[in-house]
Design a protein around this motif. Structure first.
Motif, PDB file in Angstrom:
ATOM      1  N   ARG A  99     -78.261  44.002  10.356  1.00 56.39           N
ATOM      2  CA  ARG A  99     -78.562  44.828   9.179  1.00 56.39           C
ATOM      3  C   ARG A  99     -77.806  44.261   7.976  1.00 56.39           C
ATOM      4  NH1 ARG A  99     -81.012  49.509   8.480  1.00 56.39           N
ATOM      5  NH2 ARG A  99     -80.954  50.000  10.697  1.00 56.39           N
ATOM      6  N   LEU A 100     -78.554  44.067   6.894  1.00 56.14           N
ATOM      7  CA  LEU A 100     -77.960  43.542   5.665  1.00 56.14           C
ATOM      8  C   LEU A 100     -77.491  44.682   4.769  1.00 56.14           C
ATOM      9  CD1 LEU A 100     -80.595  40.760   4.921  1.00 56.14           C
ATOM     10  CD2 LEU A 100     -78.447  40.555   6.186  1.00 56.14           C
ATOM     11  N   SER A 101     -76.626  44.357   3.830  1.00 52.88           N
ATOM     12  CA  SER A 101     -76.107  45.355   2.891  1.00 52.88           C
ATOM     13  C   SER A 101     -77.049  45.574   1.718  1.00 52.88           C
ATOM     14  CB  SER A 101     -74.728  44.930   2.381  1.00 52.88           C
ATOM     15  OG  SER A 101     -74.811  43.669   1.746  1.00 52.88           O
ATOM     16  N   ALA A 102     -78.070  44.737   1.593  1.00 51.96           N
ATOM     17  CA  ALA A 102     -79.044  44.843   0.498  1.00 51.96           C
ATOM     18  C   ALA A 102     -80.420  45.169   1.069  1.00 51.96           C
ATOM     19  CB  ALA A 102     -79.112  43.520  -0.264  1.00 51.96           C
ATOM     20  N   PHE A 154     -82.280  30.422   4.731  1.00 52.13           N
ATOM     21  CA  PHE A 154     -80.942  30.845   5.116  1.00 52.13           C
ATOM     22  C   PHE A 154     -80.522  32.068   4.317  1.00 52.13           C
ATOM     23  CE2 PHE A 154     -81.352  26.382   5.965  1.00 52.13           C
ATOM     24  CZ  PHE A 154     -80.682  26.174   7.158  1.00 52.13           C
ATOM     25  N   ILE A 155     -79.802  32.977   4.987  1.00 49.94           N
ATOM     26  CA  ILE A 155     -79.244  34.179   4.356  1.00 49.94           C
ATOM     27  C   ILE A 155     -77.724  34.074   4.455  1.00 49.94           C
ATOM     28  CG2 ILE A 155     -78.988  36.693   4.579  1.00 49.94           C
ATOM     29  CD1 ILE A 155     -81.737  36.181   3.716  1.00 49.94           C
ATOM     30  N   PRO A 156     -76.996  34.301   3.376  1.00 46.27           N
ATOM     31  CA  PRO A 156     -75.528  34.242   3.460  1.00 46.27           C
ATOM     32  C   PRO A 156     -74.967  35.323   4.392  1.00 46.27           C
ATOM     33  CG  PRO A 156     -76.273  34.432   1.165  1.00 46.27           C
ATOM     34  CD  PRO A 156     -77.467  34.615   2.035  1.00 46.27           C
ATOM     35  N   LEU A 157     -73.978  34.951   5.202  1.00 41.82           N
ATOM     36  CA  LEU A 157     -73.329  35.929   6.078  1.00 41.82           C
ATOM     37  C   LEU A 157     -72.680  37.051   5.281  1.00 41.82           C
ATOM     38  CD1 LEU A 157     -71.610  33.727   8.818  1.00 41.82           C
ATOM     39  CD2 LEU A 157     -73.460  35.366   9.136  1.00 41.82           C
ATOM     40  N   SER A 158     -72.364  36.798   4.030  1.00 37.65           N
ATOM     41  CA  SER A 158     -71.729  37.820   3.191  1.00 37.65           C
ATOM     42  C   SER A 158     -72.635  39.029   2.970  1.00 37.65           C
ATOM     43  CB  SER A 158     -71.315  37.231   1.843  1.00 37.65           C
ATOM     44  OG  SER A 158     -72.445  36.725   1.151  1.00 37.65           O
ATOM     45  N   LEU A 159     -73.947  38.886   3.226  1.00 30.55           N
ATOM     46  CA  LEU A 159     -74.873  40.014   3.094  1.00 30.55           C
ATOM     47  C   LEU A 159     -74.952  40.880   4.341  1.00 30.55           C
ATOM     48  CD1 LEU A 159     -77.972  38.560   1.186  1.00 30.55           C
ATOM     49  CD2 LEU A 159     -76.159  40.033   0.315  1.00 30.55           C
ATOM     50  N   VAL A 160     -74.340  40.448   5.448  1.00 27.76           N
ATOM     51  CA  VAL A 160     -74.418  41.208   6.700  1.00 27.76           C
ATOM     52  C   VAL A 160     -73.517  42.440   6.618  1.00 27.76           C
ATOM     53  CG1 VAL A 160     -74.000  41.158   9.194  1.00 27.76           C
ATOM     54  CG2 VAL A 160     -74.985  39.157   8.051  1.00 27.76           C
TER      55      VAL A 160
END
Length: 85
Positions: free
Chosen positions: A65-68, A50-56
């Motif tokens: 696209r992620l911010s990192a 799982f990837i946190p939505l906060s990284l989107v």
């Protein structure tokens, strides 16, 4: 429309650097569930991450696209069951 509502099943998740991180299986709560085929190797293989939505950063059609950068984003992944990858 929220970010979560824009994310489509089977969309590609990419880091800010354009590198593939995974493929969306779905959104659960505040996390993107990645398909098992993108689960890695060894003890990480065969279950969802799982990837946190906060990284989107943005959703562009069939790409999330992620911010990192990808190598940083995977350090935020959680395995099914809640443990960090």
């Amino acid at each position: 429309m929220s970010i979560a509502d824009q994310i489509k099943e089977h969309a590609e998740v990419i880091g800010a650097d354009g590198v593939h991180v995974g493929t969306v299986d779905g959104v659960e709560g505040d996390r993107i569930k990645l398909t098992k085929k993108d689960s890695g190797q060894g003890r990480h293989e065969g279950h969802h991450h799982f990837i946190p939505l906060s990284l989107v950063a943005e959703v562009e059609g069939d790409k999330v696209r992620l911010s990192a950068n990808a190598d940083v984003a995977v350090t935020f992944e959680e395995e099914q069951g809640g443990s960090a990858a």
